[in-house]
Design a protein around this motif. Structure first.
Motif, PDB file in Angstrom:
ATOM      1  N   ALA A  49       4.421  34.353  35.941  1.00 21.26           N
ATOM      2  CA  ALA A  49       3.264  34.674  35.106  1.00 21.26           C
ATOM      3  C   ALA A  49       2.426  33.438  34.814  1.00 21.26           C
ATOM      4  O   ALA A  49       1.203  33.537  34.624  1.00 21.26           O
ATOM      5  N   GLN A  50       3.051  32.274  34.771  1.00 22.30           N
ATOM      6  CA  GLN A  50       2.347  31.048  34.366  1.00 22.30           C
ATOM      7  C   GLN A  50       1.217  30.683  35.326  1.00 22.30           C
ATOM      8  O   GLN A  50       0.173  30.173  34.902  1.00 22.30           O
ATOM      9  N   ARG A  51       1.404  30.930  36.598  1.00 19.88           N
ATOM     10  CA  ARG A  51       0.379  30.504  37.566  1.00 19.88           C
ATOM     11  C   ARG A  51      -0.953  31.181  37.312  1.00 19.88           C
ATOM     12  O   ARG A  51      -2.012  30.552  37.370  1.00 19.88           O
ATOM     13  N   ASP A  52      -0.916  32.473  37.001  1.00 23.44           N
ATOM     14  CA  ASP A  52      -2.171  33.174  36.711  1.00 23.44           C
ATOM     15  C   ASP A  52      -2.747  32.731  35.374  1.00 23.44           C
ATOM     16  O   ASP A  52      -3.967  32.544  35.230  1.00 23.44           O
ATOM     17  N   TRP A  53      -1.880  32.527  34.393  1.00 25.31           N
ATOM     18  CA  TRP A  53      -2.326  32.106  33.065  1.00 25.31           C
ATOM     19  C   TRP A  53      -3.034  30.759  33.127  1.00 25.31           C
ATOM     20  O   TRP A  53      -4.068  30.551  32.484  1.00 25.31           O
ATOM     21  N   ALA A  54      -2.503  29.838  33.913  1.00 23.31           N
ATOM     22  CA  ALA A  54      -3.106  28.508  34.019  1.00 23.31           C
ATOM     23  C   ALA A  54      -4.486  28.566  34.651  1.00 23.31           C
ATOM     24  O   ALA A  54      -5.336  27.696  34.388  1.00 23.31           O
ATOM     25  N   ARG A  55      -4.728  29.577  35.477  1.00 30.05           N
ATOM     26  CA  ARG A  55      -6.035  29.715  36.133  1.00 30.05           C
ATOM     27  C   ARG A  55      -7.055  30.438  35.258  1.00 30.05           C
ATOM     28  O   ARG A  55      -8.243  30.465  35.586  1.00 30.05           O
ATOM     29  N   ARG A  56      -6.613  31.019  34.156  1.00 24.66           N
ATOM     30  CA  ARG A  56      -7.551  31.744  33.292  1.00 24.66           C
ATOM     31  C   ARG A  56      -8.557  30.763  32.688  1.00 24.66           C
ATOM     32  O   ARG A  56      -8.215  29.610  32.385  1.00 24.66           O
ATOM     33  N   PRO A  57      -9.786  31.180  32.471  1.00 21.92           N
ATOM     34  CA  PRO A  57     -10.773  30.297  31.824  1.00 21.92           C
ATOM     35  C   PRO A  57     -10.280  29.871  30.442  1.00 21.92           C
ATOM     36  O   PRO A  57      -9.670  30.666  29.715  1.00 21.92           O
ATOM     37  N   TYR A  58     -10.560  28.620  30.091  1.00 19.07           N
ATOM     38  CA  TYR A  58     -10.049  28.112  28.815  1.00 19.07           C
ATOM     39  C   TYR A  58     -10.505  28.938  27.611  1.00 19.07           C
ATOM     40  O   TYR A  58      -9.745  29.078  26.640  1.00 19.07           O
ATOM     41  N   PRO A  59     -11.713  29.519  27.582  1.00 17.84           N
ATOM     42  CA  PRO A  59     -12.063  30.331  26.403  1.00 17.84           C
ATOM     43  C   PRO A  59     -11.134  31.524  26.220  1.00 17.84           C
ATOM     44  O   PRO A  59     -10.886  31.950  25.089  1.00 17.84           O
ATOM     45  N   GLU A  60     -10.601  32.039  27.313  1.00 23.91           N
ATOM     46  CA  GLU A  60      -9.702  33.183  27.213  1.00 23.91           C
ATOM     47  C   GLU A  60      -8.376  32.773  26.583  1.00 23.91           C
ATOM     48  O   GLU A  60      -7.838  33.472  25.713  1.00 23.91           O
ATOM     49  N   ARG A  61      -7.861  31.633  27.007  1.00 20.73           N
ATOM     50  CA  ARG A  61      -6.611  31.151  26.401  1.00 20.73           C
ATOM     51  C   ARG A  61      -6.822  30.801  24.931  1.00 20.73           C
ATOM     52  O   ARG A  61      -6.002  31.116  24.073  1.00 20.73           O
ATOM     53  N   ALA A  62      -7.935  30.143  24.637  1.00 19.68           N
ATOM     54  CA  ALA A  62      -8.213  29.765  23.254  1.00 19.68           C
ATOM     55  C   ALA A  62      -8.338  30.992  22.355  1.00 19.68           C
ATOM     56  O   ALA A  62      -7.885  30.987  21.203  1.00 19.68           O
ATOM     57  N   ALA A  63      -8.941  32.051  22.873  1.00 19.73           N
ATOM     58  CA  ALA A  63      -9.131  33.259  22.073  1.00 19.73           C
ATOM     59  C   ALA A  63      -7.792  33.883  21.676  1.00 19.73           C
ATOM     60  O   ALA A  63      -7.632  34.378  20.551  1.00 19.73           O
ATOM     61  N   VAL A  64      -6.832  33.871  22.596  1.00 20.50           N
ATOM     62  CA  VAL A  64      -5.501  34.403  22.276  1.00 20.50           C
ATOM     63  C   VAL A  64      -4.871  33.606  21.137  1.00 20.50           C
ATOM     64  O   VAL A  64      -4.295  34.176  20.206  1.00 20.50           O
ATOM     65  N   LEU A  65      -5.004  32.284  21.189  1.00 20.65           N
ATOM     66  CA  LEU A  65      -4.417  31.455  20.135  1.00 20.65           C
ATOM     67  C   LEU A  65      -5.096  31.694  18.800  1.00 20.65           C
ATOM     68  O   LEU A  65      -4.436  31.743  17.742  1.00 20.65           O
ATOM     69  N   ARG A  66      -6.426  31.863  18.814  1.00 22.18           N
ATOM     70  CA  ARG A  66      -7.120  32.129  17.552  1.00 22.18           C
ATOM     71  C   ARG A  66      -6.702  33.478  16.966  1.00 22.18           C
ATOM     72  O   ARG A  66      -6.498  33.606  15.757  1.00 22.18           O
ATOM     73  N   ALA A 160      -1.449  27.260  24.970  1.00 21.30           N
ATOM     74  CA  ALA A 160      -2.870  26.926  25.041  1.00 21.30           C
ATOM     75  C   ALA A 160      -3.190  26.062  26.252  1.00 21.30           C
ATOM     76  O   ALA A 160      -4.272  26.175  26.840  1.00 21.30           O
ATOM     77  N   LEU A 161      -2.255  25.214  26.641  1.00 19.47           N
ATOM     78  CA  LEU A 161      -2.479  24.289  27.757  1.00 19.47           C
ATOM     79  C   LEU A 161      -2.107  24.885  29.103  1.00 19.47           C
ATOM     80  O   LEU A 161      -2.094  24.178  30.107  1.00 19.47           O
ATOM     81  N   GLY A 162      -1.804  26.189  29.136  1.00 21.38           N
ATOM     82  CA  GLY A 162      -1.605  26.865  30.408  1.00 21.38           C
ATOM     83  C   GLY A 162      -0.174  27.024  30.841  1.00 21.38           C
ATOM     84  O   GLY A 162       0.087  27.385  31.994  1.00 21.38           O
ATOM     85  N   ASN A 163       0.779  26.784  29.951  1.00 20.89           N
ATOM     86  CA  ASN A 163       2.196  26.935  30.271  1.00 20.89           C
ATOM     87  C   ASN A 163       2.703  28.314  29.879  1.00 20.89           C
ATOM     88  O   ASN A 163       2.078  29.029  29.100  1.00 20.89           O
ATOM     89  N   ALA A 164       3.869  28.655  30.386  1.00 22.95           N
ATOM     90  CA  ALA A 164       4.658  29.762  29.864  1.00 22.95           C
ATOM     91  C   ALA A 164       5.780  29.169  29.027  1.00 22.95           C
ATOM     92  O   ALA A 164       6.116  27.993  29.162  1.00 22.95           O
ATOM     93  N   VAL A 165       6.388  29.983  28.147  1.00 22.53           N
ATOM     94  CA  VAL A 165       7.383  29.476  27.201  1.00 22.53           C
ATOM     95  C   VAL A 165       8.587  30.397  27.151  1.00 22.53           C
ATOM     96  O   VAL A 165       8.453  31.624  27.097  1.00 22.53           O
TER      97      VAL A 165
END
Length: 485
Positions: A49-66, A160-165
């Motif tokens: 799953a991480q490979r696709d997540w890392a390619r997502r645009p940064y606004p998309e990752r940031a929005a999830v965290l917010r 947020a930095l594109g990793n899986a946990v």
């Protein structure tokens, strides 16, 4: 509508377990622990799953965290009740955890759009630059004491930095330190497969550190366990960020305002029953103020209320379990047998341990206020115990502060801040607080200790970039380079 669904806590393949309220012994929920096979499955799913997540645009990752930060606040009542009941926290501490956990998510969201590298000069006709790339799968091992913060401070920036946990919370706080985050991030829109919560024992922790798909390990816990984690990570050639124990010194100089210092001093040793790595385990007080300090701190301790934090407004709740209670009480009893005076506390009812002040000379020591040889002074108690020892000169204060093998936090109380800074330069620690106590943390600040308190790795703010990414050097030429071959 409730955020948490206990049915989600039954899908793992280890032993059944119970979420227990330490204040009463009441079973709050039934859940399943993880087995090593769950780690293998989770790490494989996370890596994919991480490979696709890392390619997502940064606004998309940031929005999830917010959104995750917003959800922590929206469900504060439900989550806070779990922190109070499962972790034995007083309500103020639970509110602090929720507030800080939300701030961790907001601060992590900002990481997603930080500059990713640097353009470098080069002696060759080429573009040369570095970029930060996600580490891949991050393993997080979090403790019971401040379960939500000490999990999310690694989980949020890593995501947020594109990793899986893959998160292993302590089984004693599996809900408020683990399943809460799984529910929050699922509701926030985090794609499936990126966050796995696996409460379990040491076998699960070993499997997590050893799994080849886990490239970075973030561990918070005891120094003894941290040594094992670090050794295993080194065998597998992976980075381990180790935030470990402490026996922090709280220095009170001769010019200190004791009226102002008492609240600070009590908080330093008694907050959350002393179950915090930054707790002041050694109060070092100038000899001219020693007797007054001991008397005042003992009076403050005697005035604090101890009880069930869910059903009453109290200052201290229960310690986490009977094992921890036994350790605390044994250290106090052994210190008393060695000649230390119990100026306050030293008693318990069930898991409720009274805030305790230790003073006076050890039979093998000389001079007033010397408790240097007592076990409760030398070791990390992880309970509400404040040993007080006198010093006469600043050189002696420095020597006493440096006796410990730990190097986490230092507090200095004085009317002369410049002198405190000069003094602190002689006492190696990761954290320094002048005219404040040792238990401090903010999402924007780099956090970590030295020596037996950790490897010098840091969490928080810009330090998260180093913790959860790798640096790649890239060069680009217009045409292929020619070499003398």
């Amino acid at each position: 509508m409730a955020l948490l669904d206990p049915k989600d806590w039954l899908s793992l393949h280890g032993d059944p377990a119970e979420a227990v309220e330490p204040a009463t012994g009441e079973v709050l929920a039934t859940l399943m622990l993880a087995a090593p096979t769950d780690v293998t499955d989770a790490a494989a799913t996370a890596a994919a799953a991480q490979r696709d997540w890392a390619r997502r645009p940064y606004p998309e990752r940031a929005a999830v965290l917010r959104r995750a930060g917003d959800l922590l606040q929206q469900h504060a009542a439900e989550i806070g009740e779990w922190i109070v009941r499962e972790a034995g926290s007083v309500r103020g501490k639970a509110e602090f955890e929720l507030r800080t956990a939300a701030e961790e998510c907001y601060e992590a969201a900002a990481l997603a759009h930080r500059p990713l590298g640097q353009v470098l000069p080069s002696g060759a006709p080429r573009l040369s630059y570095t970029t930060r790339v996600p580490a891949g799968v991050v393993g997080v091992i979090a403790p019971f004491n401040v379960p939500l913060i000490l999990a999310v401070r690694s989980v949020a920036p890593a995501l947020a930095l594109g990793n899986a946990v893959v998160l292993k919370p302590d089984p004693r706080t599996a809900v408020c330190g683990g399943h809460v985050l799984a529910a929050v991030f699922a509701e926030a829109g985090l794609p499936e497969g990126l966050l796995h919560v696996l409460p379990g024992g040491a076998d699960v922790g070993r499997s997590l550190v050893a799994d080849p798909r886990v490239r970075v390990v973030s561990f918070t816990g005891s120094t003894a366990a941290g040594r094992s984690v670090g050794a295993l990570a080194a065998q597998h050639l992976k980075r381990a960020h180790l935030e470990l124990g402490g026996n922090s010194a709280f220095l009170v100089l001769e010019d200190a305002d004791l009226d102002a210092a008492m609240s600070t001093a009590a908080w330093a040793s008694f907050f959350h029953q002393g179950q915090v790595c930054m707790t002041a385990g050694r109060h070092l007080v100038h000899a001219s103020r020693y007797e007054e300090y001991v008397a005042r701190l003992a009076a403050k301790a005697d005035a604090l209320t101890v009880g069930d934090p869910f059903r009453a407004q109290v200052h201290l709740g229960p310690v986490i379990d009977r094992g921890q209670l036994g350790k605390i009480d044994a250290l106090v009893r052994e210190s008393a047998a060695a000649g230390v005076r119990i100026a306050a506390g030293g008693t318990h009812h069930g898991l409720f341990y009274r805030p305790t002040v230790l003073a006076d000379a050890d039979p093998d020591a000389t001079g007033p206020g010397s408790v240097g040889a007592s076990p409760a002074y030398c070791e990390e108690v992880f309970g509400p115990v404040a040993p007080v020892r006198a010093f006469r000169t600043l050189d002696e204060a420095v020597a006493l502060a440096n006796e410990s093998s730990y190097g986490l936090a230092l507090g200095v109380v004085t009317r002369d801040a410049a002198r405190a800074l000069e003094l602190a330069d002689r006492i190696p620690t990761g954290l320094l607080h002048i005219n404040d106590q040792t238990v401090n943390d903010e999402p924007v600040a780099a956090f970590g200790g030295l020596a037996d308190s950790g490897t010098g790795s840091r969490f928080g703010g810009e330090a998260n970039l180093d913790a959860f990414t790798e640096t790649r050097w890239t060069t680009v030429r217009a045409t292929p380079a020619a070499y003398p071959f």
